[in-house]
Every structure is written in C-alpha cells, then in structure tokens.
Design a protein around this motif. Structure first.
Motif, PDB file in Angstrom:
ATOM      1  N   VAL A  96      -3.484   2.410   3.435  1.00 42.71           N
ATOM      2  CA  VAL A  96      -3.570   3.572   2.544  1.00 42.71           C
ATOM      3  C   VAL A  96      -4.741   3.397   1.587  1.00 42.71           C
ATOM      4  O   VAL A  96      -4.883   2.347   0.949  1.00 42.71           O
ATOM      5  CB  VAL A  96      -2.263   3.746   1.748  1.00 42.71           C
ATOM      6  N   ALA A  97      -5.552   4.423   1.465  1.00 40.32           N
ATOM      7  CA  ALA A  97      -6.638   4.437   0.484  1.00 40.32           C
ATOM      8  C   ALA A  97      -6.262   5.368  -0.660  1.00 40.32           C
ATOM      9  O   ALA A  97      -5.584   6.379  -0.456  1.00 40.32           O
ATOM     10  CB  ALA A  97      -7.935   4.899   1.134  1.00 40.32           C
ATOM     11  N   ALA A  98      -6.678   5.026  -1.868  1.00 40.24           N
ATOM     12  CA  ALA A  98      -6.376   5.861  -3.026  1.00 40.24           C
ATOM     13  C   ALA A  98      -7.483   5.709  -4.054  1.00 40.24           C
ATOM     14  O   ALA A  98      -8.146   4.672  -4.130  1.00 40.24           O
ATOM     15  CB  ALA A  98      -5.024   5.486  -3.634  1.00 40.24           C
ATOM     16  N   THR A  99      -7.662   6.734  -4.854  1.00 45.98           N
ATOM     17  CA  THR A  99      -8.681   6.696  -5.900  1.00 45.98           C
ATOM     18  C   THR A  99      -8.122   6.045  -7.160  1.00 45.98           C
ATOM     19  O   THR A  99      -6.914   5.854  -7.313  1.00 45.98           O
ATOM     20  CB  THR A  99      -9.181   8.108  -6.235  1.00 45.98           C
ATOM     21  N   TYR A 100      -9.021   5.733  -8.086  1.00 49.21           N
ATOM     22  CA  TYR A 100      -8.677   5.014  -9.323  1.00 49.21           C
ATOM     23  C   TYR A 100      -7.567   5.700 -10.103  1.00 49.21           C
ATOM     24  O   TYR A 100      -6.579   5.072 -10.492  1.00 49.21           O
ATOM     25  CB  TYR A 100      -9.944   4.902 -10.182  1.00 49.21           C
ATOM     26  N   THR A 101      -7.711   6.988 -10.337  1.00 47.24           N
ATOM     27  CA  THR A 101      -6.728   7.707 -11.153  1.00 47.24           C
ATOM     28  C   THR A 101      -5.370   7.733 -10.480  1.00 47.24           C
ATOM     29  O   THR A 101      -4.336   7.562 -11.123  1.00 47.24           O
ATOM     30  CB  THR A 101      -7.204   9.145 -11.407  1.00 47.24           C
ATOM     31  N   VAL A 102      -5.348   7.939  -9.180  1.00 48.85           N
ATOM     32  CA  VAL A 102      -4.089   8.004  -8.439  1.00 48.85           C
ATOM     33  C   VAL A 102      -3.363   6.660  -8.490  1.00 48.85           C
ATOM     34  O   VAL A 102      -2.148   6.592  -8.695  1.00 48.85           O
ATOM     35  CB  VAL A 102      -4.357   8.427  -6.984  1.00 48.85           C
ATOM     36  N   ILE A 103      -4.105   5.565  -8.315  1.00 43.97           N
ATOM     37  CA  ILE A 103      -3.488   4.247  -8.362  1.00 43.97           C
ATOM     38  C   ILE A 103      -2.967   3.936  -9.770  1.00 43.97           C
ATOM     39  O   ILE A 103      -1.885   3.381  -9.946  1.00 43.97           O
ATOM     40  CB  ILE A 103      -4.486   3.165  -7.897  1.00 43.97           C
TER      41      ILE A 103
END
Length: 319
Positions: A96-103
C-alpha cells in the motif's frame, strides 16, 4: 446520574468550538440543550470543566484532562458501532502506498482495525508523493494506494473517494474574527497567512484564492502541519486547512479555533486509487471492502478497464 453519550458529544463540540452557540449550530440543536447537558455533566463528575466568559467557553485544567477521555470514549463507541467486518481467511501481502497527510492523520487507526479484521493480511506501507504513487501503481510496485483522490492526474489510475473533510479558517483563541457574524477571504487577506505546502496544499489554496479578488499575505510556507498549528495558535498568522488535520491545541498547549468562511472552499477528499488494468486479488478486495463499509460506500462494481472514464477532479491538497 450516569454520564450519557449525548453529554460527551455536546462537551466535545463545545470544547472544540469554544462557544455554546457554535456547538449548537454544529450539532443542530438548541443552545439551551447544550448548556443543560454540560451543567449535568459537571455535576456528575463534580468538576468545573469550563471557564465561562463573554468571549466563550475555555477549558479548565480538569476540562482539558476530561477532553482526552471523551475522545477515547467516542472513538471506542465508533469502533463498536461501525466496524462489523468479521475476521476472514484473507492471507498474503498487500503493498500500500500513501501520502504524508494520509499516513499522519487518517491511516493509523484504520490499519489497526484492518489488522484485527484480517490477521493473515500482511500490509506493507510506503509513504510517497502523489506522482510516485501513480507511477508505482502503473508499474505494479504498489497494489493499491490511499491518497487525496482529487489530486489524481493520470487517466490510467482509477480512484474512489471515501470521505470529504471540510476546510475552515484556523485562528488563535480570542481572535477578533470570532466575534464577526461573517468572515470571508477579503478579511483573511489582511492577516498574515501560514501556507501549508505538503501534498500539493499550496496549489489547492491558490486555486480558490485565484477565483476571488484577493490574495493571501503569505508569511511562511511550510510542509509541517504542526508548524502551522503552533504559529496560528500563538497569534502569528491564520490558515485555511481541513478538519481532518485540525486539533484544538498546539504542541505548546495554546488553543486554536475554526471559522466557516462565507465563500465556498473545496473539501479535502480522501480515498483509494489503483491502476485501471489491475486485477483485484483477495487482499485488495478485502482492503477496499473494509473502507467501503467503514464509510458506508455502496458495494458497487467499479470498472477498472482502461477504457473506463477517469475519476478526475480539481486539485486537492493536504489540509
């Protein structure tokens, strides 16, 4: 008299908004109902939770401590009433990849729930920016992604929005704007502005400023949400950011308030993305099914064929 969930919810709304009138509007109830609930709560716990003043409702030290417990109570109730996916036999690895804000502000709690629901699922999480996510999905380095869905640019990427987070104006406690009946971008333009840049937030901010006759008076550009929070709380500027990243207190213990602007400001959309040519395996289906159920998304068939129309929208930055 036992504490009720109604009292907890009314207390949290008042603590976050700082005024009974704003809490009543947020909750769609009368001001008297909020006042009564808070008084009953204070009698039950035998503590003064708020300092009352002409400028609003400020938490006492006991109130700040109670707020942490209130958040935990509401979180547990939400988990008990919204997560009904049983543990399944899904096994294997899911990248799974996620952006900074989402993480930072969205995923951790959901990952914990997914682990409980699917103990055999090995989720490998990678923090990358939106461009790298799109490339990685198409190159099959990532199976699926969690990101700001309105940022998706490549038509070969399919996406599904799970939740929208309202953007509001952040101001320090007792800011003059809190006494105004209406606040707009013209008012904000006269204030020092703290511009968040992470996850394309600056591009989003400029997109809605560009449709007005005003421009933000940018004092600082930063990729740190906590820096924005601290500077706003200490009176060094204002910002427009989403409810998802809002917290009523800075790291230094200073309070922030939020205001709904009179002009329409786009919400921040969060959801899933995957390559249109991807074939969903059991792990991907379980991951998507969890989020659909958690956010009450209908279990519709999603067309992932290359010819399907892309889910594109206006740029949506963090915050």
């Amino acid at each position: 008299m036992p504490i009720s969930l109604r009292q907890i919810r009314y207390f949290v709304a008042t603590a976050e908004l700082g005024q009974i009138s704003q809490a009543a509007v947020e909750l769609s109830i009368s001001q008297s109902a909020v006042t009564t609930a808070i008084r009953e709560l204070e009698r039950t716990v035998n503590l003064q939770l708020f300092e009352r003043s002409s400028s609003g409702m400020g938490l006492t030290p006991a109130g700040r401590e109670f707020l942490f417990h209130a958040y935990e109570i509401l979180q547990k109730v939400h988990e008990a009433t919204h997560l009904t996916i049983p543990s399944g036999n899904v096994e294997g690895r899911l990248v799974v990849a996620a952006t900074y804000t989402v993480i930072g502000y969205f995923l951790p709690d959901h990952l914990q729930r997914l682990q409980r629901a699917f103990p055999g699922l090995d989720i490998q999480l990678h923090e990358v920016n939106r461009e790298a996510i799109e490339e990685g999905l198409l190159d099959e380095r990532y199976d699926i992604a969690v990101l700001l869905t309105s940022n998706v640019r490549d038509p070969q990427i399919a996406s599904e929005t799970m939740m929208s987070s309202t953007r509001r104006l952040w101001v320090p406690s007792r800011h003059p704007f809190l006494k105004k009946a209406r606040v707009g971008l013209a008012d904000v333009a006269r204030e020092p502005y703290i511009m968040l840049t992470v996850d394309e937030a600056a591009n989003t901010s400029l997109s809605y400023w560009s449709t007005s006759h005003y421009s933000p008076n940018v004092k600082l550009r930063t990729s740190s949400v906590e820096a924005v929070r601290s500077m706003v709380a200490s009176g060094q500027g204002v910002a427009i950011l989403s409810d998802m990243v809002y917290r009523p207190w800075s790291l230094e213990g200073q309070r922030l308030e939020t205001i709904v602007l009179q002009e329409p400001v786009p919400a921040m959309n969060v959801g899933l993305a995957w390559a249109r040519h991807a074939r969903f395996n059991k792990a991907m289906e379980a991951f998507r099914a969890y989020f659909r159920q958690a956010f009450h998304i209908p279990q519709m068939r999603t067309d992932t064929s290359p010819s399907a129309p892309p889910h594109l929208a206006k740029t949506d930055g963090a915050g």
